[in-house]
Each structure stands twice: as structure tokens, then as C-alpha cells.
Design a protein around this motif. Structure first.
Motif, PDB file in Angstrom:
ATOM      1  N   SER A  78      -6.201  -5.231   3.381  1.00  0.00           N
ATOM      2  CA  SER A  78      -4.817  -5.588   3.701  1.00  0.00           C
ATOM      3  C   SER A  78      -4.801  -6.544   4.879  1.00  0.00           C
ATOM      4  O   SER A  78      -5.823  -6.800   5.519  1.00  0.00           O
ATOM      5  N   GLY A 115      -0.463  -8.456  -0.246  1.00  0.00           N
ATOM      6  CA  GLY A 115      -0.871  -7.325  -1.053  1.00  0.00           C
ATOM      7  C   GLY A 115      -1.725  -6.309  -0.310  1.00  0.00           C
ATOM      8  O   GLY A 115      -2.305  -6.595   0.737  1.00  0.00           O
ATOM      9  N   SER A 117      -4.802  -3.509  -1.474  1.00  0.00           N
ATOM     10  CA  SER A 117      -5.666  -3.101  -2.582  1.00  0.00           C
ATOM     11  C   SER A 117      -6.551  -1.944  -2.145  1.00  0.00           C
ATOM     12  O   SER A 117      -7.279  -2.056  -1.153  1.00  0.00           O
ATOM     13  N   HIS A 128      -3.178  -1.445  -6.611  1.00  0.00           N
ATOM     14  CA  HIS A 128      -2.583  -2.571  -5.903  1.00  0.00           C
ATOM     15  C   HIS A 128      -1.123  -2.269  -5.570  1.00  0.00           C
ATOM     16  O   HIS A 128      -0.403  -1.703  -6.391  1.00  0.00           O
ATOM     17  N   GLN A 129      -0.693  -2.655  -4.395  1.00  0.00           N
ATOM     18  CA  GLN A 129       0.716  -2.621  -4.018  1.00  0.00           C
ATOM     19  C   GLN A 129       1.118  -4.002  -3.512  1.00  0.00           C
ATOM     20  O   GLN A 129       0.367  -4.637  -2.767  1.00  0.00           O
ATOM     21  N   ASN A 130       2.298  -4.440  -3.926  1.00  0.00           N
ATOM     22  CA  ASN A 130       2.824  -5.706  -3.426  1.00  0.00           C
ATOM     23  C   ASN A 130       4.344  -5.664  -3.492  1.00  0.00           C
ATOM     24  O   ASN A 130       4.915  -4.888  -4.256  1.00  0.00           O
ATOM     25  N   GLN A 138       3.578  -1.155  -7.766  1.00  0.00           N
ATOM     26  CA  GLN A 138       2.220  -0.620  -7.724  1.00  0.00           C
ATOM     27  C   GLN A 138       1.643  -0.562  -9.134  1.00  0.00           C
ATOM     28  O   GLN A 138       2.325  -0.193 -10.081  1.00  0.00           O
ATOM     29  N   TYR A 189     -10.454  -8.220  -0.824  1.00  0.00           N
ATOM     30  CA  TYR A 189      -9.608  -8.132  -2.012  1.00  0.00           C
ATOM     31  C   TYR A 189     -10.336  -7.362  -3.108  1.00  0.00           C
ATOM     32  O   TYR A 189     -10.807  -6.244  -2.897  1.00  0.00           O
ATOM     33  N   ARG A 242       6.606 -11.012 -10.984  1.00  0.00           N
ATOM     34  CA  ARG A 242       6.358 -11.989  -9.909  1.00  0.00           C
ATOM     35  C   ARG A 242       6.691 -13.409 -10.360  1.00  0.00           C
ATOM     36  O   ARG A 242       7.274 -14.189  -9.618  1.00  0.00           O
TER      37      ARG A 242
END
Length: 281
Positions: A78, A115, A117, A128-130, A138, A189, A242
């Protein structure tokens, strides 16, 4: 699971405008915020993240510091600004009310690598969260296959002798430098799969470039936000969301508007470049 209180339930939306400030008499009440701990880091690697192609920054070069926290069973990647924000939110959550001083303090931090990860070593998956338009999405996926081409070239990164490797991954070609001396199968990442820790990696267009700048063994919690408001989707749906947001951002913020014939009104994009996600495939 850690239970926190946090007043800025709309904070991700505010972050869309880094110039936002609040008057001195502004106050809000707190609301619940949940975090789930997964592991504790035994090694932390700090990377300079540089990109010359960020669509929302008009193609200007940007730079930030990211962190890879490596534990026994999990690792997390992150932006370090996100960790600082989480720390402040934890502190301010203990207050009944949060005012302009606290909010403006939070707004000082800019998260350029948006993001988060989380790699699960045992289950061999990545979570993954964004954030898109103020909502956290997620999704989980199995650790993607990464077929590296090992090269004989070497260079020094952070004082370590590193070997070169090439990877074609989801539409981009990457060059990585990994340290056999640090026998950890990990990297920034999603990247991993080499006989040593990846200390530097960049794609051929320099859209993304990570270079290790430091390593320490400070014990840190490896966690993810765990609020009920998080929207669980699959990778394909997240990519669709997105892309739709990039094409028509106002529909996400204000709701979809329709023409008389029933077709949706498409707002004028606020971006100055074409849609260019990190993963093209």
C-alpha cells in the motif's frame, strides 16, 4: 477484529479534491469503522513509486512512497500515506466529535498509489481493495501466473547485487531486479515468483516504476479495512466499474440521468488523457 469510530464516513469522496478545506466551526459526529488484522510484519520494504502517466494528473510525473509489509502468512502492499491516514483516523475515532482541525489534518496526505493488495501465502490468493467515487470495492483472485525470463545482467539496488528478469504481464512488459541474497518470493503490488526479493521493477513505458529505498524489521499490523459498506465484486466487475467511472464520473457521484428517449446522459469526462489502467488485460 479491531473496532474503531470514524467521523469522516464520506472521507474517500473528499479525497477526490485535495484542495478541500473546512471552516473553523465545522464539526461532525463519529461513526463505526472496522479493521481486520491478518498478520504482523517481520520485514518492511519501502519503495519509491514513480509514474509519468497518471490520467487524473494530466500526464505529469508523480512520486510517492509505498510499503511492502511481509509477515509469516500474509503480505500487504500500500501507499505509506494510507498507513498514516489510518493512524490518524484511529486517533481521532476516540473523540466524540471531529472538527476542521482534524479533517484538514487528514486532508494533508495524498494517496497516489490508491490500491491495497493483501497476499495470502497459504491460500495462494490476493485480496485487492480500491476506491471508486468514494466507495471501496474488494475482490479476490488466485495469485496470477507470472512467467519470468531470467537474464544474466546485474546491478546494485539498495546495496544488494540484483539479477535481471523480464515479465510480460496483463498487457505490459516489465523489467525487474531481484536480490538472491534476500531469499523471499515477493515484491511490490502483485509481483512475485523470482528466487529473491524484487527491489526494483518498471514497465517499458515507465507507467509504473518501483525502486526500493529502505528495509526495516519494525513490527507492524497487516490489516484490511472491513466495513460493511465495502462492495465485494470480482475482478472483471471491478474493471468494468473503474472504466465506467472514468468515462462518466458524474453518474457515480450524482446518479444516472437519462434523456427523453431513455438513454443515459453521458457527462463530459474530467480527464485529459485516454483510459490507461495498470492492467490492460
Amino acid at each position: 477484529m479491531i473496532y474503531l469510530k470514524f467521523a469522516l464516513f464520506f472521507f474517500p469522496i473528499i479525497l477526490l479534491s485535495q484542495e478541500t478545506t473546512f471552516p473553523k466551526d465545522f464539526k461532525m459526529r463519529s461513526s463505526a469503522f472496522l479493521v481486520k488484522n491478518y498478520d504482523e510484519s517481520i520485514l518492511n520494504v519501502y519503495y519509491i513509486f514513480n509514474s509519468i502517466d497518471k490520467s487524473n494528473l494530466k500526464g505529469k510525473s508523480v512520486e510517492s512512497v509505498c510499503i511492502l509489509q511481509i509477515g509469516k502468512n500474509f503480505s500487504k502492499f500500500s501507499d505509506t500515506s494510507r498507513l498514516r491516514l489510518d493512524s490518524l483516523m484511529t486517533k481521532y475515532s476516540r473523540q466524540d466529535n471531529i472538527g476542521s482541525v482534524e479533517i484538514n489534518d487528514l486532508l494533508r496526505y495524498k494517496i497516489l498509489w490508491s490500491g491495497v493488495s493483501l497476499k495470502d501465502f497459504k491460500e495462494k490468493k490476493v485480496t485487492h481493495q480500491n476506491t471508486v467515487a468514494g466507495k471501496i470495492y474488494q475482490y479476490d483472485e488466485g495469485v496470477p501466473e507470472q512467467i519470468w525470463q531470467l537474464k544474466n545482467e546485474v546491478k546494485i539496488v539498495l546495496g544488494y547485487k540484483c539479477n535481471k528478469a523480464i515479465l510480460k504481464y496483463r498487457g505490459r512488459i516489465y523489467t525487474a531486479w531481484y536480490a538472491r541474497e534476500i531469499s523471499i518470493n515477493n515484491g511490490p503490488y502483485i509481483f512475485q515468483g523470482l528466487p529473491g526479493l524484487i527491489l526494483e521493477i518498471q514497465d517499458q513505458d515507465n507507467y509504473v516504476h518501483f525502486t526500493a529505498k529502505g528495509i526495516d524489521r519494525k513490527l507492524m499490523d497487516i490489516y484490511l479495512e472491513n466495513n460493511q459498506s465495502i462492495l465485494n465484486v470480482n475482478r472483471e466487475k471491478y474493471r468494468e466499474i473503474r472504466k465506467n467511472y472514468f468515462d462518466n464520473p458524474s453518474a457515480f457521484i450524482y446518479g444516472t440521468a437519462y434523456n427523453q428517449d431513455g438513454t443515459p446522459i453521458i457527462s463530459k469526462p474530467i480527464h485529459t488523457s485516454v483510459y490507461n489502467p495498470l492492467e490492460l488485460e
